[in-house]
Design a protein around this motif. Structure first.
Motif, PDB file in Angstrom:
ATOM      1  N   LEU A  93     -25.533 -82.170  42.250  1.00 53.38           N
ATOM      2  CA  LEU A  93     -24.720 -81.294  41.394  1.00 53.38           C
ATOM      3  C   LEU A  93     -25.607 -80.274  40.688  1.00 53.38           C
ATOM      4  CD1 LEU A  93     -22.187 -83.614  39.521  1.00 53.38           C
ATOM      5  CD2 LEU A  93     -21.716 -82.020  41.376  1.00 53.38           C
ATOM      6  N   PRO A  94     -25.180 -79.015  40.670  1.00 50.87           N
ATOM      7  CA  PRO A  94     -25.939 -78.042  39.879  1.00 50.87           C
ATOM      8  C   PRO A  94     -25.751 -78.339  38.390  1.00 50.87           C
ATOM      9  CG  PRO A  94     -23.997 -77.028  40.888  1.00 50.87           C
ATOM     10  CD  PRO A  94     -24.049 -78.443  41.366  1.00 50.87           C
ATOM     11  N   ARG A  95     -26.868 -78.408  37.661  1.00 53.36           N
ATOM     12  CA  ARG A  95     -26.828 -78.755  36.242  1.00 53.36           C
ATOM     13  C   ARG A  95     -27.882 -77.945  35.499  1.00 53.36           C
ATOM     14  NH1 ARG A  95     -25.563 -83.287  33.975  1.00 53.36           N
ATOM     15  NH2 ARG A  95     -27.646 -83.597  33.128  1.00 53.36           N
ATOM     16  N   PRO A  96     -27.645 -77.676  34.214  1.00 52.54           N
ATOM     17  CA  PRO A  96     -28.669 -76.984  33.414  1.00 52.54           C
ATOM     18  C   PRO A  96     -29.985 -77.763  33.371  1.00 52.54           C
ATOM     19  CG  PRO A  96     -26.594 -77.110  32.208  1.00 52.54           C
ATOM     20  CD  PRO A  96     -26.426 -77.937  33.453  1.00 52.54           C
ATOM     21  N   THR A  97     -29.897 -79.080  33.222  1.00 54.63           N
ATOM     22  CA  THR A  97     -31.068 -79.963  33.252  1.00 54.63           C
ATOM     23  C   THR A  97     -30.872 -80.909  34.435  1.00 54.63           C
ATOM     24  OG1 THR A  97     -31.254 -79.878  30.849  1.00 54.63           O
ATOM     25  CG2 THR A  97     -32.410 -81.675  31.972  1.00 54.63           C
ATOM     26  N   PRO A  98     -31.686 -80.793  35.468  1.00 51.25           N
ATOM     27  CA  PRO A  98     -31.503 -81.666  36.636  1.00 51.25           C
ATOM     28  C   PRO A  98     -31.652 -83.143  36.263  1.00 51.25           C
ATOM     29  CG  PRO A  98     -33.024 -79.885  37.127  1.00 51.25           C
ATOM     30  CD  PRO A  98     -32.784 -79.842  35.645  1.00 51.25           C
ATOM     31  N   LEU A  99     -30.857 -83.979  36.920  1.00 50.12           N
ATOM     32  CA  LEU A  99     -30.987 -85.417  36.711  1.00 50.12           C
ATOM     33  C   LEU A  99     -32.306 -85.903  37.290  1.00 50.12           C
ATOM     34  CD1 LEU A  99     -27.471 -86.908  37.526  1.00 50.12           C
ATOM     35  CD2 LEU A  99     -28.580 -86.715  35.304  1.00 50.12           C
ATOM     36  N   ILE A 140     -15.935 -79.478  38.037  1.00 52.65           N
ATOM     37  CA  ILE A 140     -16.867 -79.631  39.148  1.00 52.65           C
ATOM     38  C   ILE A 140     -16.186 -79.071  40.389  1.00 52.65           C
ATOM     39  CG2 ILE A 140     -18.157 -81.303  40.530  1.00 52.65           C
ATOM     40  CD1 ILE A 140     -19.006 -81.185  37.568  1.00 52.65           C
ATOM     41  N   ASP A 141     -16.839 -78.146  41.053  1.00 52.10           N
ATOM     42  CA  ASP A 141     -16.266 -77.492  42.226  1.00 52.10           C
ATOM     43  C   ASP A 141     -17.117 -77.830  43.446  1.00 52.10           C
ATOM     44  OD1 ASP A 141     -14.514 -75.870  43.639  1.00 52.10           O
ATOM     45  OD2 ASP A 141     -15.771 -74.098  43.362  1.00 52.10           O
TER      46      ASP A 141
END
Length: 179
Positions: free
Chosen positions: A123-129, A2-3
């Motif tokens: 956080l950028p994610r493939p599937t958003p929370l 995580i950056d």
């Protein structure tokens, strides 16, 4: 990895766990309430090293992001907050936390959970929370109060699942705005 800048809360610093935290981690886990309500116990330095390694592995995989919660001024360990279950294809995660006995009743857990909830939502994610759940033992009134203070309404009472959950529990859920 995580950056992204770490979450923050007034008077607290949330940071990744460090080897230097081991003595305070073990000391906190001697508390009877923590032994009663936590599924994982850290009774000694060796167990603490294994626990720290698991936290690092979670960060490396991006699936379990654990933070030491420390005082902003003195750096004293006050607690722990974690977001777990961050599988790339899942839109649901779970918060967990504990506070050291000397930090209870000061709003530490509530401030840390609020900060991490807002942080992980961005956080950028493939599937958003879409939602974050908070699950605790039905008898843990302090955790229930933290959940309510953080905007996690009670959603359901859960049946016991020994050995990890010997008694029933509460599930609170925070639905992320706009999702």
């Amino acid at each position: 990895m995580i950056d992204q800048q770490m979450p923050s809360a007034p008077g607290l610093r949330l940071r990744r766990w460090r080897t230097g935290d081991l003595p305070a981690l073990v000391r906190a886990h001697q508390d009877p309430l923590m032994r009663r309500y936590l599924g994982t116990h850290v009774p000694d330095l060796d167990a603490g090293r294994h626990w720290l390694a698991a936290q690092e592995a979670g960060w490396a995989a991006g699936t379990r992001l654990a933070f030491a919660v420390v005082g902003e001024e003195d750096g004293a360990l006050l607690g722990h907050v974690v977001v777990k279950g961050l599988e790339p294809e899942s839109s649901v995660a779970e918060d967990g936390y504990w506070t050291a006995p000397e930090a209870r009743g000061r709003g530490v857990a509530s401030a840390a959970v609020r900060a991490v909830t807002a942080w992980v939502a961005d956080l950028p994610r493939p599937t958003p929370l879409e939602r974050i759940e908070l699950i605790h033992d039905v008898g843990n009134a302090g955790s229930c109060a933290v959940a309510r203070a953080c905007g996690y309404p009670l959603e359901a009472e859960l049946p016991a699942h020994p050995p990890r959950w010997p008694s029933s529990g509460h599930r609170h859920a925070f639905v992320l705005p706009g999702r």
